[in-house]
Enzyme design. Structure first.
Site, short mmCIF file in Angstrom:
data_model
loop_
_atom_site.label_atom_id
_atom_site.label_comp_id
_atom_site.label_asym_id
_atom_site.label_seq_id
_atom_site.Cartn_x
_atom_site.Cartn_y
_atom_site.Cartn_z
N ASN A 84 2.47 4.75 7.18
CA ASN A 84 1.94 3.51 6.61
C ASN A 84 2.69 2.25 7.07
O ASN A 84 2.12 1.16 7.05
CB ASN A 84 2.03 3.63 5.07
CG ASN A 84 1.92 2.29 4.38
OD1 ASN A 84 0.83 1.79 4.17
ND2 ASN A 84 3.05 1.68 4.02
N LYS A 90 -3.85 -0.53 15.94
CA LYS A 90 -4.63 0.17 14.91
C LYS A 90 -5.71 1.05 15.54
O LYS A 90 -6.09 2.08 14.98
CB LYS A 90 -5.24 -0.84 13.93
CG LYS A 90 -4.21 -1.52 13.03
CD LYS A 90 -3.36 -0.53 12.28
CE LYS A 90 -2.58 -1.12 11.12
NZ LYS A 90 -1.66 -0.17 10.50
N ILE A 100 0.84 -1.21 0.00
CA ILE A 100 0.00 0.00 0.00
C ILE A 100 0.88 1.26 0.00
O ILE A 100 0.55 2.26 -0.66
CB ILE A 100 -0.93 -0.02 1.23
CG1 ILE A 100 -1.95 -1.17 1.11
CG2 ILE A 100 -1.64 1.32 1.40
CD1 ILE A 100 -2.77 -1.41 2.37
N SER A 142 -6.72 0.45 10.17
CA SER A 142 -7.25 -0.79 9.59
C SER A 142 -8.71 -0.91 10.01
O SER A 142 -9.12 -0.31 11.01
CB SER A 142 -6.47 -1.98 10.14
OG SER A 142 -7.18 -3.19 9.96
N ASP A 185 11.77 3.16 4.39
CA ASP A 185 11.48 1.74 4.66
C ASP A 185 12.63 1.15 5.47
O ASP A 185 13.75 1.67 5.47
CB ASP A 185 11.31 0.95 3.35
CG ASP A 185 10.42 -0.27 3.53
OD1 ASP A 185 9.24 -0.22 3.11
OD2 ASP A 185 10.89 -1.29 4.11
N ASP A 231 14.34 1.97 10.97
CA ASP A 231 13.24 1.34 11.68
C ASP A 231 12.35 2.46 12.24
O ASP A 231 12.83 3.30 13.02
CB ASP A 231 13.81 0.48 12.82
CG ASP A 231 12.72 -0.32 13.53
OD1 ASP A 231 11.54 0.08 13.48
OD2 ASP A 231 13.07 -1.34 14.16
N VAL A 232 11.09 2.46 11.87
CA VAL A 232 10.21 3.56 12.22
C VAL A 232 9.98 3.67 13.73
O VAL A 232 9.53 4.72 14.22
CB VAL A 232 8.88 3.44 11.42
CG1 VAL A 232 7.95 2.43 12.06
CG2 VAL A 232 8.22 4.76 11.22
N TYR A 239 -2.30 -6.19 17.10
CA TYR A 239 -2.59 -5.44 15.86
C TYR A 239 -3.80 -4.55 16.08
O TYR A 239 -3.82 -3.38 15.72
CB TYR A 239 -2.85 -6.44 14.73
CG TYR A 239 -3.00 -5.80 13.36
CD1 TYR A 239 -1.87 -5.43 12.63
CD2 TYR A 239 -4.25 -5.58 12.78
CE1 TYR A 239 -1.99 -4.86 11.37
CE2 TYR A 239 -4.38 -5.02 11.53
CZ TYR A 239 -3.26 -4.66 10.82
OH TYR A 239 -3.38 -4.09 9.57
N1 LIG Z 1 -2.89 -5.36 3.21
C1 LIG Z 1 -3.98 -5.26 3.97
O1 LIG Z 1 -4.93 -6.02 3.80
C2 LIG Z 1 -4.06 -4.19 5.04
C3 LIG Z 1 -5.31 -3.98 5.65
C4 LIG Z 1 -5.43 -2.99 6.62
C5 LIG Z 1 -4.33 -2.23 6.97
N2 LIG Z 1 -3.13 -2.47 6.38
C6 LIG Z 1 -2.01 -1.63 6.80
O2 LIG Z 1 -1.43 -1.01 5.68
C7 LIG Z 1 -0.05 -0.77 5.92
C8 LIG Z 1 0.76 -1.34 4.77
O3 LIG Z 1 0.55 -2.73 4.73
P1 LIG Z 1 0.85 -3.63 3.44
O4 LIG Z 1 -0.19 -4.67 3.40
O5 LIG Z 1 1.12 -2.79 2.27
O6 LIG Z 1 2.19 -4.36 3.97
P2 LIG Z 1 3.56 -4.68 3.22
O7 LIG Z 1 4.23 -5.72 4.06
O8 LIG Z 1 3.37 -4.95 1.78
O9 LIG Z 1 4.37 -3.31 3.36
C9 LIG Z 1 4.80 -2.83 4.60
C10 LIG Z 1 6.12 -2.11 4.42
O10 LIG Z 1 6.52 -1.58 5.69
C11 LIG Z 1 7.89 -1.84 5.86
N3 LIG Z 1 8.20 -1.90 7.29
C12 LIG Z 1 7.90 -2.91 8.15
N4 LIG Z 1 8.36 -2.62 9.36
C13 LIG Z 1 8.96 -1.41 9.29
C14 LIG Z 1 9.64 -0.60 10.23
N5 LIG Z 1 9.79 -0.98 11.49
N6 LIG Z 1 10.14 0.59 9.80
C15 LIG Z 1 10.01 0.99 8.53
N7 LIG Z 1 9.37 0.24 7.58
C16 LIG Z 1 8.87 -0.95 7.96
C17 LIG Z 1 8.15 -3.16 5.16
O11 LIG Z 1 9.52 -3.34 4.84
C18 LIG Z 1 7.24 -3.03 3.94
O12 LIG Z 1 7.90 -2.46 2.83
C19 LIG Z 1 0.26 -1.41 7.27
O13 LIG Z 1 0.21 -0.43 8.28
C20 LIG Z 1 -0.87 -2.39 7.45
O14 LIG Z 1 -1.13 -2.71 8.80
C21 LIG Z 1 -2.96 -3.43 5.42
#
Ligand SMILES: NC(=O)c1ccc[n+]([C@@H]2O[C@H](COP(=O)([O-])OP(=O)(O)OC[C@H]3O[C@@H](n4cnc5c(N)ncnc54)[C@H](O)[C@@H]3O)[C@@H](O)[C@H]2O)c1
Length: 303
Positions: free
Chosen positions: A98, A169, A25, A152, A44, A71-72, A165
């Site tokens: 994100n 959230k 996302i 979320s 990232d 690391d965020v 989680y």
């Molecule tokens: N995919 C879904 O269905 C969904 C649904 C609801 C919410 N979300 C939320 O959307 C956001 C993105 O999720 P996604 O599905 O694209 O996941 P994803 O795993 O594809 O991407 C997440 C990114 O965050 C990076 N990341 C992880 N930990 C980190 C840290 N400590 N510091 C910096 N970067 C870090 C990862 O390297 C990765 O590139 C998240 O917050 C997730 O909880 C996703």
């Protein structure tokens, strides 16, 4: 900027930093903002994906980009990354919080390891807090800023076995409201989105390996499918636009109707055809017993 972009939707004067933008996302969001001409910082924890994504956007849209790694949830790393980003591309005017991780273990709360709980809160909640702190002072000075937090649907409704989680959230929604109020007089808006099930590359890979079922989650979603990262990204872009100046403290569900569906045990019809009152009534008359079925055993019949 794409040729079809309406001038009012241009983000040419803006610098957007998206955390966790190396994939999923976050990357789709960075792409969407870049398509409107914004300068983009990809933040990232994974250096390879951050650098690849930044290069990709530069090539696709001809915008200036910067990749920063860290690391965020680590204060020093966030400070360092944000300072570097501002030095390279100028003041950050749009922040998208994100970065996120999936629960490492899906289980009842009393069996979740404390370390897993802490890490989940740190990445999602502490991360969004630290990143927001880095940009707010400068946004106030310039009397403009947009912060979009990625929560979320699990911040809005309950679902067992993902306590950390869910708490993280939900916390993001609290953070959103507080920051919105504190900064409303300074030209800064702070909003949250609550995505439902979004079919990212990472989840596609899990589905291909049989670790998750596409159909199960598609059936739980009223529109009958998962969302795409691009569908989420477009809502973030809307909230990040200068024109969205009267929206703050809001939570936008981007979930195909997931959170308005009161009773997930009630069959609402075939996915392709939408709701069928007659089919629903018939099934109701047969009595499916969904009210007593524990959520993990609740299976929506294959059609
Ligand atoms: N995919 C879904 O269905 C969904 C649904 C609801 C919410 N979300 C939320 O959307 C956001 C993105 O999720 P996604 O599905 O694209 O996941 P994803 O795993 O594809 O991407 C997440 C990114 O965050 C990076 N990341 C992880 N930990 C980190 C840290 N400590 N510091 C910096 N970067 C870090 C990862 O390297 C990765 O590139 C998240 O917050 C997730 O909880 C996703």
């Amino acid at each position: 900027m794409s040729a079809s972009t309406h001038p009012q939707e241009s983000l040419r004067d803006h610098h957007a930093l998206v955390t966790g933008a190396g994939s999923g996302i976050g990357l789709a969001t960075a792409r969407e903002l870049a398509s409107r001409g914004a300068r983009i910082t990809i933040h990232d924890i994974d250096r390879g994906s951050a650098e690849r994504s930044a290069k990709q956007l530069e090539e696709l849209f001809g915008v200036d980009t910067c990749a920063v790694v860290g690391d965020v949830c680590k204060e020093r790393e966030v400070s360092h990354a944000f300072a570097r980003s501002a030095k390279v591309l100028g003041p950050i005017t749009i922040l998208v919080n994100n970065a996120g991780i999936m629960p490492p273990k899906v289980d009842v709360a009393h069996r979740i390891p404390v370390a897993d709980f802490d890490r989940m809160l740190a990445v999602h909640l502490r991360g969004a807090f630290l990143a927001s702190r880095e940009v707010i002072t400068n946004m106030r000075r310039r009397h403009f800023g947009r912060i979009v937090n990625v929560s979320s649907v699990l911040g809005l409704v309950g679902l067992p076995f993902r306590v950390a989680y869910q708490v993280a959230k939900t916390g993001i929604l609290g953070l959103t409201r507080t920051l919105a109020l504190e900064n409303a007089r300074y030209g800064i808006t702070v909003n949250a989105i609550a995505p439902g099930y979004i079919f990212t590359e990472a989840l596609r890979a899990r589905a291909d390996k049989g670790l998750i079922s596409y159909d199960l989650y598609a059936d739980r979603t009223p529109v009958g499918r998962w969302g795409t990262p691009e569908e989420v990204a477009r809502v973030v872009r809307f909230l990040a636009a200068p024109e969205s100046s009267f929206i703050t403290g809001a939570i936008y569900a981007v979930d195909g109707g997931y959170t308005v569906r009161g009773d997930p045990g009630e069959d609402i019809g075939k996915r392709e055809e939408g709701y069928s009152a007659r089919a629903g009534a018939k099934r109701g008359a047969r009595g499916r017993g969904h009210a007593t079925a524990p959520p993990t055993q609740m299976r929506i019949r294959k059609r």
